[in-house]
Design a protein around this motif. Structure first.
Motif, PDB file in Angstrom:
ATOM      1  N   LEU B  73      99.691  51.854  23.582  1.00 28.54           N
ATOM      2  CA  LEU B  73      99.599  51.463  22.475  1.00 28.54           C
ATOM      3  C   LEU B  73     101.724  50.195  22.062  1.00 28.54           C
ATOM      4  N   GLN B  74     102.597  50.993  22.860  1.00 25.34           N
ATOM      5  CA  GLN B  74     103.355  50.500  23.008  1.00 25.34           C
ATOM      6  C   GLN B  74     103.786  49.385  23.706  1.00 25.34           C
ATOM      7  N   GLN B  75     103.108  49.128  25.268  1.00 26.94           N
ATOM      8  CA  GLN B  75     103.019  48.676  25.994  1.00 26.94           C
ATOM      9  C   GLN B  75     103.102  47.214  25.326  1.00 26.94           C
ATOM     10  N   ALA B  76     101.228  47.471  24.481  1.00 29.30           N
ATOM     11  CA  ALA B  76     101.339  46.139  23.896  1.00 29.30           C
ATOM     12  C   ALA B  76     101.503  45.574  23.580  1.00 29.30           C
ATOM     13  N   HIS B  77     102.060  45.989  22.174  1.00 31.11           N
ATOM     14  CA  HIS B  77     103.982  45.188  21.902  1.00 31.11           C
ATOM     15  C   HIS B  77     104.145  44.786  22.231  1.00 31.11           C
ATOM     16  N   ASP B  78     104.931  45.275  23.244  1.00 29.89           N
ATOM     17  CA  ASP B  78     106.061  44.856  23.978  1.00 29.89           C
ATOM     18  C   ASP B  78     105.983  43.703  24.825  1.00 29.89           C
ATOM     19  N   LEU B  79     104.151  44.211  24.914  1.00 29.90           N
ATOM     20  CA  LEU B  79     103.757  42.368  26.409  1.00 29.90           C
ATOM     21  C   LEU B  79     104.118  41.191  25.494  1.00 29.90           C
ATOM     22  N   ALA B  80     103.135  41.595  24.358  1.00 28.19           N
ATOM     23  CA  ALA B  80     102.528  40.597  23.191  1.00 28.19           C
ATOM     24  C   ALA B  80     103.815  40.471  22.672  1.00 28.19           C
ATOM     25  N   HIS B  81     104.950  40.878  22.488  1.00 26.38           N
ATOM     26  CA  HIS B  81     106.592  40.399  21.742  1.00 26.38           C
ATOM     27  C   HIS B  81     107.097  39.730  23.400  1.00 26.38           C
ATOM     28  N   ALA B  82     106.911  40.123  24.344  1.00 23.52           N
ATOM     29  CA  ALA B  82     107.843  39.446  25.635  1.00 23.52           C
ATOM     30  C   ALA B  82     107.321  38.081  25.601  1.00 23.52           C
ATOM     31  N   GLU B  83     105.742  37.940  25.620  1.00 23.55           N
ATOM     32  CA  GLU B  83     105.411  36.358  25.775  1.00 23.55           C
ATOM     33  C   GLU B  83     105.149  34.895  25.630  1.00 23.55           C
ATOM     34  N   ALA B  84     105.240  35.968  23.842  1.00 23.81           N
ATOM     35  CA  ALA B  84     105.985  35.313  22.877  1.00 23.81           C
ATOM     36  C   ALA B  84     107.423  34.570  22.938  1.00 23.81           C
ATOM     37  N   ASN B  85     107.805  35.494  23.354  1.00 29.13           N
ATOM     38  CA  ASN B  85     109.362  34.874  23.850  1.00 29.13           C
ATOM     39  C   ASN B  85     109.307  33.866  24.974  1.00 29.13           C
ATOM     40  N   LEU B  86     108.385  33.759  25.574  1.00 30.83           N
ATOM     41  CA  LEU B  86     108.128  33.126  27.102  1.00 30.83           C
ATOM     42  C   LEU B  86     107.398  31.999  26.980  1.00 30.83           C
TER      43      LEU B  86
END
Lengths: 111, 111
Positions: B73-86
């Motif tokens: 669950l946490q990973q999904a959020h971290d990944l979405a956040h990282a992609e938004a910053n990229l």
DNA sequence: CTCGCTGTCTCGCTTGGCGCTACAGGTTCA
DNA sequence: TGAACCTGTAGCGCCAAGCGAGACAGCGAG
């Protein structure tokens, strides 16, 4: 071809032995295309730095390998490392049980 | 019962609305049993702190819910956040293709 | 010899989790 | 009306870890 049969495959090993050769890229070339400094990539390959969500997204773009693949490999290592550091602490946490219906409901949230 | 149907379920929400009530524990009780300070648990519940591998292992011990459930669950959020910053960076990374045989081999390493 | 790649080390910066103190409420009970 | 206990947040300092950059040694190709 050398086999990667360890129980806990290291992300850096997969990257070095499989993906980079498969892409025909050197370390420096890959670092340049990923827009990161080569030291950062070296640290990942040597296992001295983790695959962050940022790196996973970059690697996914570069190679087509899903970001979650990299994060799952990394997660397995992080979890094993955390549990190793909690060997004294975990037994002090009381183990409760969740109602089976609730436990089943939770599985619908996973992936 | 309120349904949790958001596409990206927040780990803190599941913990607050499902697991803690299911265990019959208050925030303070849970924090004490987890051997962490109550503020740390509050931060997780409010989404101002992530589920670390350490916390996932503790929650797994406390509730029986696998550590990987929380980390996924946490990973999904971290990944979405990282992609938004990229969003500006990713298009600048050339997209290569891996040989299909190699791509298939990689899937054997996942989970 | 020169050039480019590899691999590591060290430094400084930044982010983020964590424990702690403190504060503002709310509820229950004597 | 206090006392006790919970919730929720804000601020502080500490510490671990990723990252970029500079530097260095080693190595193979041209």
């Amino acid at each position: 071809m050398r086999t990667l049969d360890a129980k806990l495959i290291h992300p850096g090993t997969v990257l070095r032995d499989r993906v980079l050769p498969g892409l025909g890229l050197s370390v420096i070339q890959a670092a340049r295309e990923l827009c990161i400094c080569r030291q950062t990539l070296h640290r990942i390959l040597a296992g001295r730095a983790a695959i962050t969500p940022d790196m996973a997204a970059r690697l996914s773009r570069l190679s087509g390998v899903p970001a979650r693949f990299w994060l799952d490999l990394q997660q397995a290592h992080d979890l094993a490392h955390a549990e190793a550091n909690l060997t004294d602490m975990l037994p002090r946490i009381p183990a409760h049980a969740l109602p089976p219906a609730l436990m089943k409901e939770l599985t619908t949230y996973a992936r």
